[in-house]
Write an enzyme that holds these catalytic residues in place. Structure first.
Site, mmCIF file in Angstrom:
data_model
loop_
_atom_site.group_PDB
_atom_site.id
_atom_site.type_symbol
_atom_site.label_atom_id
_atom_site.label_comp_id
_atom_site.label_asym_id
_atom_site.label_seq_id
_atom_site.Cartn_x
_atom_site.Cartn_y
_atom_site.Cartn_z
ATOM 1 N N PRO A 49 -7.813 -3.641 -12.538
ATOM 2 C CA PRO A 49 -8.873 -4.503 -12.019
ATOM 3 C C PRO A 49 -8.928 -4.511 -10.496
ATOM 4 C CG PRO A 49 -6.978 -5.812 -12.658
ATOM 5 C CD PRO A 49 -6.647 -4.392 -13.016
ATOM 6 N N ASP A 88 -9.731 -8.640 -10.853
ATOM 7 C CA ASP A 88 -8.539 -9.320 -10.382
ATOM 8 C C ASP A 88 -9.031 -10.447 -9.484
ATOM 9 O OD1 ASP A 88 -5.893 -9.805 -9.940
ATOM 10 O OD2 ASP A 88 -5.695 -8.336 -8.338
ATOM 11 N N TRP A 602 0.567 -9.982 -9.414
ATOM 12 C CA TRP A 602 0.818 -8.693 -10.079
ATOM 13 C C TRP A 602 1.124 -8.897 -11.564
ATOM 14 C CZ3 TRP A 602 -1.057 -4.676 -8.161
ATOM 15 C CH2 TRP A 602 -1.126 -4.501 -6.774
ATOM 16 N N GLN A 638 0.031 1.824 -5.966
ATOM 17 C CA GLN A 638 0.228 0.954 -7.125
ATOM 18 C C GLN A 638 1.518 1.269 -7.879
ATOM 19 O OE1 GLN A 638 -1.393 -1.598 -7.745
ATOM 20 N NE2 GLN A 638 -3.226 -1.320 -6.532
ATOM 21 N N TRP A 642 0.848 -2.171 -9.889
ATOM 22 C CA TRP A 642 0.343 -2.224 -11.254
ATOM 23 C C TRP A 642 1.115 -1.326 -12.211
ATOM 24 C CZ3 TRP A 642 -3.910 0.479 -14.171
ATOM 25 C CH2 TRP A 642 -4.392 -0.323 -15.212
ATOM 26 N N LYS A 675 -5.656 7.534 8.722
ATOM 27 C CA LYS A 675 -6.029 6.523 7.758
ATOM 28 C C LYS A 675 -7.395 5.942 8.140
ATOM 29 C CE LYS A 675 -3.579 2.945 5.281
ATOM 30 N NZ LYS A 675 -2.371 2.133 5.200
ATOM 31 N N LYS A 678 -11.714 0.039 9.053
ATOM 32 C CA LYS A 678 -12.975 -0.467 9.586
ATOM 33 C C LYS A 678 -12.851 -0.681 11.084
ATOM 34 C CE LYS A 678 -14.772 -2.633 5.448
ATOM 35 N NZ LYS A 678 -14.028 -3.484 4.549
#
Length: 1129
Positions: A49, A88, A602, A638, A642, A675, A678
RNA sequence: ACAGCUGUAGCUCAGUUGGCAGAGCGCUCCCCUGAUAAGGGAGAGGUCACUGGUUCGAUGCCAGUCAGCUGUACCA
């Protein structure tokens, strides 16, 4: 009007995507792709999610493309693939966003704003960008069921999570304990590592550091340390946080580190002492010049006199006891186990002394080793009898700390203007100096984390937390991990495997507001506890509490147990602001309040396999069919998120794996490998990218440019290239087909022409096509989408477009609707359709468009490519021999074209003959079969194969390294030189006699044809080129006949140009007038039929140039001019 | 600091049970022109990150080093 294959001016992938989206919506294609597979084997996918609290980025396009590819692939492979979306909704980012928006901090919660208001704000905020996400999902072509997503804040979801927690509790996998966590006293909250990793939190600070002397107690455990010295013996240990010294309960050494005992004097008190530190570090603290000097020679400068007295290993020191350094208090539990040396694996000799001051209440490592060694932490009894550390939650020493009581451990914690001159660290340093307990005190600059909200240094502080005892199931977790197919393997074995090997218990507690509350209620002193695993249980407990009078009424009075309707569940709320008001009653009749923590988010997402179905309360069957997952995919970040939580919960609660295959994809970096952020402005906007380049090209680029698990340097130029190379080639091939198929009315109505009776070139491309289906399928099966994409791309660009179409063009525009032409149509049609199917997982929009366009006339297949099935591989059509001889043809053609170029003889000029030396019969028969292909392509009349012993040939020889190397080993170099230097006679001897004796470093050896590669280098008098094992010689004599034929072709070309310039259709018939002259007349007479057929001319008249009105002057070749005029009939 | 991944042409990437290194793009020159904002040919361009080892032979295997990225940790 008759139906036609749609023809397009140009390709606009973005437009195609919009169009297909409409179609999919109208036809409910996604739903159908699941519906039509009803009863088929399920392929289970779990959606990780995302949080709709943040905006999606280009990396989400990447991650979701990967997910989408395998779900679509498995669908066309015949599986049923349901995919439930999820959101999530809890967690810190949501809270922070809300606080920023409302202009409040954590301290204001419960004061300026109620928890309920706060949580309401979070609930609204969390779905803030849902629309944007749904929009992206749709536009990028990600198929996931967004109508019925699981949402982690919903009561049903929370109830399932509670159920899992209660399962863990029953299995004794939950416990409450102290853990050392980053903590911000001024903000009054623990910090997650996520918060600690915010930019700017680690700063260089200058602190008072002390190397303290811990006096060794002489007894049977430590006698060894006193054998060679008469002095008092001290352990030296360094600290950058002197305020933790009163909490010291142990010293940690490395078992395998060597330690030295040094006799010296204390520089502050001048008292003789013996100190123990790592041997490697002696030179760091003791000046070599002062070695062996006497105490009287010390003048306060240049270092203290010293002498090494003894050496020990770390193991020798373990268990030695020492005097407590600052005896303000004793640990409440097992004080007799405190103040001794223990071993720890984290000790180094990089800095400090090789002996580590260990304060289990303020260091995570400290707590861990102390616990293992049975050393108690420095906790004293608080008011309720519970253990409390020597520093309170505000960062002040507690009352029991005598002269230090009430002082902040860091000067930064005082309010402005109230900062004392001397920090606690300095006070302690002075005291230790006076007591002959400070070996060295100095200022030291080091890197230390700060709270990003208050700007103050953080404390590592013991907090009461609930843990999942993952360490208890460690071997099971490791064992289960072996059943999982990781892509790439290294992530599973390396990053994830190591993580499991070094497993710590999972800290579940978060002192936050917006999240799933821990469903545990306890009485005041924690002796009675109950865990709630369902709303039903909770209601039953509430009833008891109400009956017992500890609660007034049931806040969930409207909830009807057993009613699974949404309406029923909407009557309750399981969040903190509600459940914290619920007071239950213990067996002994005491009130029990909820443990105030929330659980780690988590755990929310790791529970999704169960909670998404409200298991075990509903959907038991659905759950069982959808567990475990066949496939999941997320970013490598993750791995410990996750991927781990899914794995841990599955193993602990259900003793199972949660997923069978997992792709952990890399990052999307900018084109320079940085990387994206913004802040730096180098982040690609996913919507802009999709709009400008189309989802298909974007997806194709992302998948084929780098393996999913490698980082992708995202460069928009790369997408442009994909558009140009792959999509345009594919589109042009289709357009080419559509153009002529419409002219000829090809509808695939004729009988399928047996492949065996089609021309070589068709059998070749179909062989390639079948190989493609096979290799692409197996790539997808192995979770290698990059390979699959590249294979498809190579086939389309090289084999289909640049070779088959190029060679077959004439078959389409020339002649009647013959068997050969139908074969050509059937062949290209099959290729295009198959390519559409194979590429549909990666490029879902264009492939469906292509598939539907092809079907629009023939209508003999599934409605959408995404509902179709991958065509079965026809092994009998796969012919390696055929593929390899076509390669020879390509090589030979390319050589001839190169030779033409060398002589500047254009391809339209026919030539008479090429010679190709053939060394053996198989090679010859291969070549013979592709003779037509070559002749066609290079415009030559005839191929003559010549015997390799033909005198014309000059031979070339190369050693066969792999064969000879094994046999001759060391002599290989000399042998290579020898072979390269062989004469023509010697080479021919090997070739025809089958052997040659040569002398290698004084030894006679025999060379056979297998030992070498022999090729032809040159044919004197001919133009020759060779590459690999193919050699061609070209006869460049241009006879008159050839010349006229060439001119005829030039004329055709000019007429075709005129046709095109005049805007005529490819099917229009014309009349042509050409101005007469001798050469042109010959050329035309010689090629009359050819020219008329090629140009669709009913009449081709030679007339006086003066009689042509509005003709166009053209030059057929240098010096040969004429005038042409064409008219539509 | 530790762990993982990566390092091959100007750029993006293939490749090899170990046998003198490839593609696409870009660049230079040329050809072709009913797929045409295509297509074909030629050319320049490489210490396969570095060092050592194993081997007749290493870009590939082993050991170490360096660089980039990511994750974890930052602790005395």
């Amino acid at each position: 009007m008759e139906k036609k294959y749609p023809e397009y001016k140009q390709l606009n992938l973005s437009q195609v995507a919009d169009e297909m989206l409409e179609v999919w919506k109208r036809e409910k294609t996604f739903e159908q792709s699941i519906e039509t597979r009803k009863g088929k084997e399920p392929y289970v996918f779990y959606e990780g999610p995302p949080s709709a609290n943040g905006l999606p980025g280009i990396h989400h396009v990447m991650a979701r493309t990967i997910k989408d590819i395998f779900c679509r692939y498995k669908t066309i492979a015949g599986f049923q693939v349901k995919r439930k979306a999820g959101w999530d909704t809890h967690g810190l980012p949501v809270e922070l966003g809300v606080e920023k928006e409302l202009g409040i901090t954590k301290e204001d919660i419960g004061k300026k704003i109620s928890v309920q208001q706060y949580n309401d704000a979070c609930r609204k905020a969390v779905m803030r960008y849902t629309d944007v996400w749904n929009d992206l999902t749709e536009k990028m072509g990600y198929w996931v069921d967004m109508d019925d997503p699981y949402i982690t804040y919903e009561n049903k979801y929370i109830e399932s999570v509670w159920n899992i927690l209660s399962e863990l509790y029953k299995k004794d996998f939950l416990y409450k304990g102290y853990t050392i966590q980053p903590y911000s006293p001024k903000a009054g909250t623990g910090l997650s590592t996520h918060e600690l990793n915010q930019p700017g939190t680690y700063r260089d600070v200058k602190d008072t550091t002390i190397i303290a002397q811990f006096r060794v107690i002489q007894n049977e455990r430590s006698n060894r340390l006193f054998e060679n010295t008469k002095n008092e013996v001290f352990f030296l240990a360094w600290t950058t946080t002197p305020w933790t010294l009163p909490s010291n309960t142990a010293l940690t050494v490395g078992k395998n580190i060597q330690y030295a005992e040094v006799e010296t004097i204390n520089q502050y008190t001048r008292k003789p002492i013996s100190v123990i530190l790592a041997s490697d570090l002696v030179a760091k603290y003791f000046n070599a010049d002062m070695e062996g000097k006497s105490a009287s020679e010390y003048n306060g400068k240049g270092g203290v006199p010293w002498k090494k007295a003894d050496e020990f290993s770390g193991a020798d020191l373990v268990n030695a006891q020492y005097e407590q350094l600052l005896p303000y208090t004793l640990p409440m539990d097992n004080p007799e186990e405190a103040f001794r040396v223990i071993a720890g694996d984290f000790v180094t000799t990089v800095d400090g002394t090789g002996i580590v001051h260990t304060a289990p209440t303020f260091g995570a490592d400290d707590a861990r080793v102390a616990k293992v060694a049975g050393v108690p932490p420095m906790l004293v009894e608080g008011e309720g009898g519970q253990g409390i550390p020597l520093v309170d939650l505000q960062g002040r020493f507690i009352d029991q700390m005598g002269d230090l009581a009430g002082k902040y451990v860091k000067n930064e914690y005082y309010d402005a203007g109230k900062t004392p001159d001397m920090s606690v660290d300095v006070e302690i340093a002075i005291r230790l100096k006076e007591e002959n307990r400070a070996f060295k005190v100095e200022k030291y600059v080091h890197n230390y984390p700060h709270c990003w909200r208050t700007d103050k240094p953080i404390l590592y502080y013991p907090l009461d937390s609930w843990f999942v005892k993952t360490t208890a199931a460690k071997s099971k977790l490791i064992e289960n991990n072996k059943k999982i197919n990781w892509k790439p393997k290294s992530t599973g074995e390396g990053r994830f495997g190591n993580w499991l090997e070094n497993l710590q218990d999972w800290n579940l507690s978060r002192s936050r507001y917006w999240g799933i509350p821990i469903p545990i209620w306890s009485n005041e002193d924690g002796t009675e506890r109950i865990i709630i695993g369902s709303v039903e249980e909770l209601k039953a407990e509430i009833k008891k509490a109400v009956d017992a009078g500890v609660m007034d009424n049931d806040p969930f009075a409207d909830f009807e147990v057993g009613n699974m309707s949404k309406a029923n569940y909407d009557t309750i709320d399981l969040h903190k602001h509600i459940v914290d008001d619920i007071v239950l009653v213990s067996e002994s009749g005491q009130p029990m309040r909820r443990e105030s923590d929330l659980i780690d988010v988590w755990f929310d997402s790791g529970s999704m396999p169960y909670a998404q179905w409200h298991y075990p309360f509903e959907n038991k069957e659905v759950f069982e069919q959808n567990y475990p997952a066949d496939f999941i995919a997320e970013g490598v970040d993750q791995t410990r998120g996750w991927f781990f939580t899914l794995h841990a919960i599955a193993t602990l609660a259900y003793d199972s794996i949660a997923y069978k295959n997992v792709i952990s994809n890399g990052l999307v970096l900018d084109k320079n490998g940085h990387k994206m952020s913004k802040r730096l402005g180098n982040a690609a906007d996913p919507f802009e990218t999709l709009k400008k380049y189309g989802a298909d090209a974007t997806r194709w680029y992302m998948i084929t440019n780098a393996q999913p698990w490698d980082n992708l340097k995202f460069d928009l130029e790369g997408i442009v290239e994909i558009q140009r190379k792959f999509f345009r080639a594919l589109h042009n091939t289709y357009s080419f087909f559509a153009l002529y198929a419409n002219v000829d009315g090809f509808k695939f109505e004729e009988d399928y022409i047996e492949v065996a009776s089609r021309p070589e070139i068709d059998r070749w491309i179909l062989s390639k096509l079948n190989s493609l289906v096979k290799t692409v399928s197996s790539s997808f099966d192995n979770y290698e989408p990059t390979q699959a994409g590249r294979l498809i791309q190579d086939f389309v660009v090289n084999d289909l477009s640049n070779w088959w179409v190029r060679l077959c063009r004439k078959r389409f525009w020339r002649g009647d609707y013959s068997e050969d032409k139908i074969a050509a149509y059937q062949t290209i049609y099959e290729c295009l359709k198959t390519v559409a199917v194979l590429s549909s997982p990666i490029a879902p929009f264009y492939s469906d468009k292509l598939y539907r366009d092809l079907n629009s006339i023939t209508a003999n297949d599934a409605e959408s490519v995404h509902i179709s099935l991958i065509p079965e591989v026809n092994e009998s059509l796969m012919d390696g021999e055929l593929e390899s001889r076509m390669e020879l043809a390509q090589r030979a053609s390319s050589l001839v074209l190169a030779l033409r170029k060398k002589q500047n003889i254009r391809v339209r000029q026919p030539l008479g003959k090429i010679l190709i030396p053939v060394s053996d019969e198989t090679f010859k028969s291969k070549m013979e079969k592709v003779t037509d292909v070559i002749l066609n392509e290079v415009n030559v009349k005839e191929i003559e194969f010549i015997d390799p012993n033909n005198e014309l040939l000059v031979k070339q020889i190369k050693p066969n390294f792999s064969k000879l190397g094994r046999a001759y080993g060391k002599q290989m170099k000399a042998l290579a030189t020898l072979i390269n230097g062989l004469s023509q006679e010697q080479i021919k001897a090997i070739e025809f006699k089958g052997e040659l004796e040569v002398e290698l470093e004084g030894q006679l050896i025999t060379l056979t044809p297998e030992d070498v590669e022999i090729g032809s280098k040159d044919v004197p008098g001919w133009l020759v080129a060779s590459e690999a094992n193919v050699t061609v010689a070209l006869d460049i004599t241009i006879t008159d006949d050839l010349k006229f034929e060439g001119l005829g072709r030039e004329l055709v070309n000019r007429i075709q140009n005129l046709r095109k310039d005049s805007g005529l259709e490819v099917t229009d018939r014309i009349n042509v007038k050409v101005a007469k002259n001798d050469i042109v007349q010959n050329a035309i007479n010689y090629n009359l039929n050819y020219i008329r057929t090629e140009t669709l001319s009913d009449n081709l008249d030679l007339v006086e140039g003066t009689l042509i009105e509005n003709g166009v002057g053209v030059e057929l070749e240098e010096g040969i001019d004429t005038i042409i005029k064409i008219e539509k009939v």
